[in-house]
Design a protein around this motif. Structure first.
Motif, short mmCIF file in Angstrom:
data_model
loop_
_atom_site.label_atom_id
_atom_site.label_comp_id
_atom_site.label_asym_id
_atom_site.label_seq_id
_atom_site.Cartn_x
_atom_site.Cartn_y
_atom_site.Cartn_z
N CYS A 1 6.50 -5.09 -1.28
CA CYS A 1 7.75 -5.87 -1.16
C CYS A 1 7.89 -6.90 -2.28
O CYS A 1 8.99 -7.27 -2.64
CB CYS A 1 7.84 -6.53 0.21
N GLY A 2 6.74 -7.39 -2.77
CA GLY A 2 6.79 -8.33 -3.89
C GLY A 2 6.99 -9.78 -3.49
O GLY A 2 6.91 -10.67 -4.32
N HIS A 3 7.25 -10.07 -2.20
CA HIS A 3 7.44 -11.48 -1.84
C HIS A 3 6.81 -11.91 -0.52
O HIS A 3 7.07 -13.00 -0.04
CB HIS A 3 8.93 -11.84 -1.87
N CYS A 4 5.95 -11.10 0.09
CA CYS A 4 5.25 -11.56 1.31
C CYS A 4 4.03 -12.40 0.89
O CYS A 4 3.69 -12.48 -0.29
CB CYS A 4 4.83 -10.38 2.17
N CYS B 1 1.58 -10.22 -1.18
CA CYS B 1 2.04 -9.90 -2.53
C CYS B 1 1.95 -11.13 -3.44
O CYS B 1 1.66 -11.01 -4.63
CB CYS B 1 3.48 -9.39 -2.48
N CYS C 1 0.07 -5.71 1.84
CA CYS C 1 1.50 -5.95 2.11
C CYS C 1 1.94 -5.16 3.35
O CYS C 1 1.77 -3.95 3.41
CB CYS C 1 2.33 -5.52 0.90
N TYR D 1 4.79 -4.38 4.23
CA TYR D 1 5.97 -3.55 3.94
C TYR D 1 5.67 -2.47 2.91
O TYR D 1 6.57 -1.84 2.38
CB TYR D 1 7.13 -4.44 3.45
#
Ligand SMILES: [Zn+2]
Ligand SMILES: [Zn+2]
Length: 337
Positions: free
Chosen positions: A102-105, A108, A116, A118
């Motif tokens: 996801c790049g933003h949890c 991540c 992650c 997601y």
């Protein structure tokens, strides 16, 4: 509409019943941020076997049906989607199980993107590499450096990165003793990486062929554990790294660890009889981050680790999985379309 050949799973079943069907499917289209890869080689992983036989249905794997399995892939870029920069047609690239994040949890953002919640997993939540073509996310596609044979090195993308993660967590240093349980696809890379840390490596396997492979790859000693690991000694290992997919191996690993030692598990199992006064650290390990993957590729291009691979045609995937199930694959099997 263009078509491609793939080994497709419609319904999980025992490999003896040939659950994968060699058939024509529509060639996927690379959407924004995607690349279409023409597959040169895809490794055959024990986790593919678990998914195909239905062992992991209770964990939600596969996430869709039909599905094309396979998550350790090398190929060439055939087409790039809109918005893709830095990767061009014809380049030699690889895909690992970590298909997208996801790049933003919190994971991540803290360098632990393999956790992650997601994440997408190649060949489990999206179609994978048992096919002539596969689509990948450009942000999760890796350029293959020189010195790496594309036909035999696809397993760098799962056993390679998995072994790297496991050994990093094993608290090894020169003079320490690491026991490696299972000398299969991952184990044979674990041995080479543990040697890079200067540890004394004992490879544990019942298979004569796997023992010989372990010695060729630098193991200091091999040990036949006997049936149910009855022949292993208690409290001998500073670190135990487990990739033998059995409960007996997990039980043995807890017994073999010295007080204060570390057990790294890359397989599922119950932690029976955990003895808290020994203060053994037990850690799980699963694939790796993009940075881990880049470091694995660097080690391979420098000749510090190598994959022992046997090539098979893609259409023989059912038979190859059967061989894997019965311990008849030395190192890793790879499928070539
Ligand atoms: Zn794998
Ligand atoms: Zn995330």
């Amino acid at each position: 509409m263009r078509h491609l050949k793939a080994m497709v799973l419609h319904k999980p079943d025992l490999v003896e019943n040939n659950p994968l069907v060699y058939e024509d499917v529509e060639t996927p289209f690379p959407s924004r941020g995607d690349v279409l890869i023409r597959v040169i080689s895809c490794g055959v992983c024990h986790s593919n076997l678990h998914m195909i036989e239905g062992d992991w249905v209770r964990y939600g794997v596969p996430a869709k049906l039909p599905i094309i399995p396979g998550h350790e892939i090398i190929g060439t870029v055939e087409e790039v989607g809109e918005g893709v920069e830095g990767i061009g047609k014809g380049e030699l690239v690889g895909l690992q199980p970590l298909y997208d994040t996801c790049g933003h949890c919190e994971y991540c953002l803290t360098g632990r993107e393999n956790l992650c919640p997601y994440k997408q997993i190649t060949g489990e939540t999206v179609d994978g590499g048992y096919a002539e073509y596969v689509v990948g996310k450009a942000a999760h596609v890796y350029r293959i450096p020189g010195g790496i044979d594309p036909e035999t090195s696809s397993p760098l993308f799962c056993p390679g990165v998995t072994a790297y993660g496991a050994v990093k967590k094993a608290d090894l240093s020169p003079g320490k003793t690491a026991y490696v349980l299972g000398v299969g696809g991952v184990g044979h890379v674990v041995i080479q990486m543990a040697k890079l840390y200067g540890a004394r490596v004992v490879a544990v396997s019942t298979s004569r062929e796997h023992q010989e492979l372990a010695l060729r790859l630098g193991a200091d000693e091999v040990l036949d554990p006997g049936r149910d690991y009855s022949r292993v000694q208690p409290k001998v290992a500073d670190s135990v790294i487990v990739f033998a997919p059995s409960q007996a191996a997990v039980n043995a690993s807890l017994m073999m660890a010295k007080p204060g030692g570390t057990v790294v598990l890359g397989v599922r199992g119950d932690l029976l009889d955990y003895s808290f006064p020994d203060e053994v650290t037990v850690r799980g390990t699963a694939i790796g981050t993009r940075q881990d993957m880049l470091e694995v590729l660097k080690l391979a291009s420098q000749g510090k680790i190598r994959i022992e691979a046997t090539k098979f045609p893609l259409s023989q995937a059912n038979d190859v999985l059967g061989k894997l199930k019965h311990g008849e694959i030395s190192g890793r099997a790879v499928l070539l379309p």
